[in-house]
Every structure is written in C-alpha cells, then in structure tokens.
Design a protein around this motif. Structure first.
Motif, mmCIF file in Angstrom:
data_model
loop_
_atom_site.group_PDB
_atom_site.id
_atom_site.type_symbol
_atom_site.label_atom_id
_atom_site.label_comp_id
_atom_site.label_asym_id
_atom_site.label_seq_id
_atom_site.Cartn_x
_atom_site.Cartn_y
_atom_site.Cartn_z
ATOM 1 N N ILE A 152 0.822 -1.208 0.000
ATOM 2 C CA ILE A 152 0.000 0.000 0.000
ATOM 3 C C ILE A 152 0.860 1.263 0.000
ATOM 4 C CG2 ILE A 152 -1.650 1.337 1.396
ATOM 5 C CD1 ILE A 152 -2.688 -1.410 2.441
ATOM 6 N N ASN A 153 2.024 1.202 0.624
ATOM 7 C CA ASN A 153 2.840 2.385 0.896
ATOM 8 C C ASN A 153 3.171 3.200 -0.360
ATOM 9 O OD1 ASN A 153 4.341 4.133 2.613
ATOM 10 N ND2 ASN A 153 6.219 3.054 2.065
ATOM 11 N N GLU A 154 3.630 2.552 -1.416
ATOM 12 C CA GLU A 154 4.036 3.283 -2.624
ATOM 13 C C GLU A 154 2.853 4.006 -3.259
ATOM 14 O OE1 GLU A 154 5.823 2.567 -7.090
ATOM 15 O OE2 GLU A 154 6.050 0.962 -5.624
ATOM 16 N N VAL A 155 1.726 3.307 -3.381
ATOM 17 C CA VAL A 155 0.547 3.917 -3.998
ATOM 18 C C VAL A 155 0.028 5.041 -3.115
ATOM 19 C CG1 VAL A 155 -1.788 3.502 -4.865
ATOM 20 C CG2 VAL A 155 -0.027 1.757 -5.159
ATOM 21 N N ARG A 156 0.013 4.828 -1.816
ATOM 22 C CA ARG A 156 -0.418 5.872 -0.874
ATOM 23 C C ARG A 156 0.457 7.108 -1.018
ATOM 24 N NH1 ARG A 156 2.499 8.702 3.034
ATOM 25 N NH2 ARG A 156 1.068 9.638 4.480
ATOM 26 N N ASN A 157 1.775 6.912 -1.131
ATOM 27 C CA ASN A 157 2.673 8.050 -1.293
ATOM 28 C C ASN A 157 2.376 8.822 -2.578
ATOM 29 O OD1 ASN A 157 3.981 7.660 1.115
ATOM 30 N ND2 ASN A 157 5.698 6.543 0.234
ATOM 31 N N GLU A 158 2.050 8.106 -3.636
ATOM 32 C CA GLU A 158 1.694 8.784 -4.888
ATOM 33 C C GLU A 158 0.426 9.610 -4.716
ATOM 34 O OE1 GLU A 158 2.199 7.282 -8.974
ATOM 35 O OE2 GLU A 158 2.471 5.357 -7.958
ATOM 36 N N PRO A 186 -3.776 3.428 -13.846
ATOM 37 C CA PRO A 186 -4.300 4.595 -13.137
ATOM 38 C C PRO A 186 -4.853 4.228 -11.759
ATOM 39 C CG PRO A 186 -5.716 4.011 -14.978
ATOM 40 C CD PRO A 186 -4.532 3.099 -15.031
ATOM 41 N N ILE A 187 -4.883 5.232 -10.891
ATOM 42 C CA ILE A 187 -5.453 5.072 -9.555
ATOM 43 C C ILE A 187 -6.814 5.749 -9.574
ATOM 44 C CG2 ILE A 187 -5.206 5.574 -7.098
ATOM 45 C CD1 ILE A 187 -2.166 5.928 -7.655
ATOM 46 N N THR A 188 -7.864 4.970 -9.409
ATOM 47 C CA THR A 188 -9.219 5.517 -9.465
ATOM 48 C C THR A 188 -9.699 5.861 -8.055
ATOM 49 O OG1 THR A 188 -10.260 3.361 -9.219
ATOM 50 C CG2 THR A 188 -9.731 4.060 -11.481
ATOM 51 N N ILE A 222 -0.864 10.861 -1.858
ATOM 52 C CA ILE A 222 -0.693 11.953 -0.896
ATOM 53 C C ILE A 222 0.301 12.997 -1.400
ATOM 54 C CG2 ILE A 222 0.034 12.528 1.466
ATOM 55 C CD1 ILE A 222 -2.695 11.042 1.188
ATOM 56 N N HIS A 223 1.393 12.556 -2.008
ATOM 57 C CA HIS A 223 2.453 13.487 -2.397
ATOM 58 C C HIS A 223 2.465 13.813 -3.884
ATOM 59 C CE1 HIS A 223 4.035 13.107 1.613
ATOM 60 N NE2 HIS A 223 4.114 11.798 1.485
ATOM 61 N N GLY A 224 1.601 13.178 -4.660
ATOM 62 C CA GLY A 224 1.605 13.370 -6.101
ATOM 63 C C GLY A 224 0.760 14.546 -6.548
ATOM 64 N N TYR A 225 0.571 14.631 -7.832
ATOM 65 C CA TYR A 225 -0.217 15.695 -8.433
ATOM 66 C C TYR A 225 -1.696 15.377 -8.312
ATOM 67 C CZ TYR A 225 4.246 16.810 -10.564
ATOM 68 O OH TYR A 225 5.555 17.112 -10.769
ATOM 69 N N TRP A 226 -2.471 16.358 -7.916
ATOM 70 C CA TRP A 226 -3.896 16.181 -7.762
ATOM 71 C C TRP A 226 -4.610 16.611 -9.025
ATOM 72 C CZ3 TRP A 226 -6.553 13.666 -4.160
ATOM 73 C CH2 TRP A 226 -5.834 13.258 -3.039
ATOM 74 N N GLY A 236 -15.400 6.356 -21.245
ATOM 75 C CA GLY A 236 -16.598 6.182 -20.439
ATOM 76 C C GLY A 236 -16.714 7.202 -19.322
ATOM 77 N N GLY A 237 -15.890 8.255 -19.348
ATOM 78 C CA GLY A 237 -15.980 9.306 -18.340
ATOM 79 C C GLY A 237 -15.383 8.936 -16.997
ATOM 80 N N THR A 238 -14.606 7.837 -16.914
ATOM 81 C CA THR A 238 -14.002 7.459 -15.637
ATOM 82 C C THR A 238 -12.847 8.396 -15.308
ATOM 83 O OG1 THR A 238 -12.499 5.900 -16.700
ATOM 84 C CG2 THR A 238 -14.599 5.018 -15.912
ATOM 85 N N SER A 239 -12.650 8.677 -14.033
ATOM 86 C CA SER A 239 -11.574 9.545 -13.588
ATOM 87 C C SER A 239 -10.509 8.730 -12.893
ATOM 88 C CB SER A 239 -12.114 10.586 -12.597
ATOM 89 O OG SER A 239 -13.046 11.418 -13.223
ATOM 90 N N SER A 240 -9.275 9.210 -12.959
ATOM 91 C CA SER A 240 -8.190 8.565 -12.239
ATOM 92 C C SER A 240 -7.162 9.615 -11.858
ATOM 93 C CB SER A 240 -7.542 7.465 -13.085
ATOM 94 O OG SER A 240 -6.968 8.016 -14.251
ATOM 95 N N PHE A 241 -6.394 9.316 -10.791
ATOM 96 C CA PHE A 241 -5.340 10.216 -10.370
ATOM 97 C C PHE A 241 -4.218 10.183 -11.392
ATOM 98 C CE2 PHE A 241 -7.405 9.252 -6.353
ATOM 99 C CZ PHE A 241 -7.531 10.515 -5.811
ATOM 100 N N PHE A 242 -3.657 11.338 -11.679
ATOM 101 C CA PHE A 242 -2.522 11.442 -12.582
ATOM 102 C C PHE A 242 -1.332 10.750 -11.938
ATOM 103 C CE2 PHE A 242 1.361 13.686 -13.796
ATOM 104 C CZ PHE A 242 1.302 13.554 -15.173
#
Length: 194
Positions: free
Chosen positions: A90-96, A123-125, A98-102, A109-115
C-alpha cells in the motif's frame, strides 16, 4: 474556506476517502512506532519520539521485519508478517496519492483517475483510494492486535478503548473502537477451543 489555485475535481465523498486513507495510514505509523519502541525496549516516550518517529515508514517496516525472527510468539509473527506485507504494498501507492499531483485524467466512459508520474503504471481511481483505505483499516487492526498480544493485554471488545499520547505538554486521545476478531470455526465434529 479558502480555495487552492487548482480544483481537485473530487467529489466530497472522494475527498473524504482520501482523508480516511490519510488517517488510517497515520494510525498504522503510530502502531509501527509502538511496536518498534517495544521491540527495541525503549522505555522513555521522548526517546521513542526522537529515535523512531522521524524514520520513514519503509525504514520502520524494515526494522520491524528484521526483528520478526526474534519473536517467540508464532501467532504474532504471522500477524505482523502479513500486516507488514500489506502495508508495504500500500505504501508506494499511498505516497503517490498523498504526495503526487492532484490532477485527473478522464478515460473512456468518463471514468476519472489520479494522474501518475509514470504513465506505464495503471491509473489510480477513486474506488482504489477507498479500497486502500479499507486495507489500511485492516492493517491497523492487525498491528494493534499483535501489539496487545505482545503486551499480554486483551483486545478491547465491543467498547471504546481510549489511547492516550502525551506530546509537547498536551495529551491527545484516540477513540479506538476495535471490533472483536472473527471467531475461529472448529472443524465439524471437534469441540471448539476456548
């Protein structure tokens, strides 16, 4: 409420889930601190705060993993090994998150994901954020349970358990309502062990 230069494009529910992820991760780090304090037999709270708290989560997990073979309680060893493995995943994805670009990438289909900085990664949905927050909740319960077994204290069942922390002259209390562990089913025809 002040607004940032950019709109995060998150619904209030999605923002709440990011908050839950953050809070659950904070609890996991607190429990790692407690376990390391006990593993290294640091009796002084101030010494623990200076020596353990500033370490990165990854370093804390590595230190605890290295101490696992010394643990004589096989149940605790198994609980901690599984919890540390999940926390590491979980740690690496969590860091992305929390500390990544919002920013959001809108897919088919209009789905959103974190950059993500690395476009080769999936992608992280927003639903991934909720799933990670749930996984962290389980990790915190496992770490807490292992800590209580090591201390010989029963896990609080069906009632609030207040955890006190003294920091910089202030007392901070956490209301940790910990659900009872799932009862183990004995194989049919054999009596249950109490």
């Amino acid at each position: 409420m002040e607004h940032a230069a950019f709109h995060p494009q998150l619904s209030p529910q999605e923002i709440q889930e990011v908050g839950r992820l953050t809070i659950n991760f904070g609890y996991a780090e607190l429990l790692l601190d407690w376990l390391l304090k006990d593993a290294f037999q640091i009796g002084d709270a101030e010494a623990s705060r200076v020596l353990i708290t500033p370490l990165s989560t990854r370093h804390k997990m590595q230190l605890l993993s290295k101490r696992l073979p010394r643990c004589r309680n096989e149940e605790v060893k198994a609980i901690l090994a599984a919890a540390l493995k999940r926390l590491d995943e979980i740690n690496e994805v969590r860091n992305e998150i929390i500390h990544g670009y919002w920013a959001f990438a809108h897919g088919a289909g209009g789905t959103s994901s974190f950059f993500r900085k690395n476009p080769a990664k999936s992608p992280i949905t927003p639903s991934d954020v909720s799933r990670l927050a749930d996984q962290l909740a389980v990790v915190t319960r496992d770490l807490y349970h292992a800590h209580n077994i090591l201390l010989g204290q029963p896990l609080p069942l069906h009632k609030p358990h207040f955890l006190g922390v003294r920091r910089e002259g202030h007392e901070v209390w956490f209301d940790a309502l910990v659900p009872p562990p799932e009862p183990q089913q004995a194989p049919s025809g054999q009596p249950e062990n109490d």
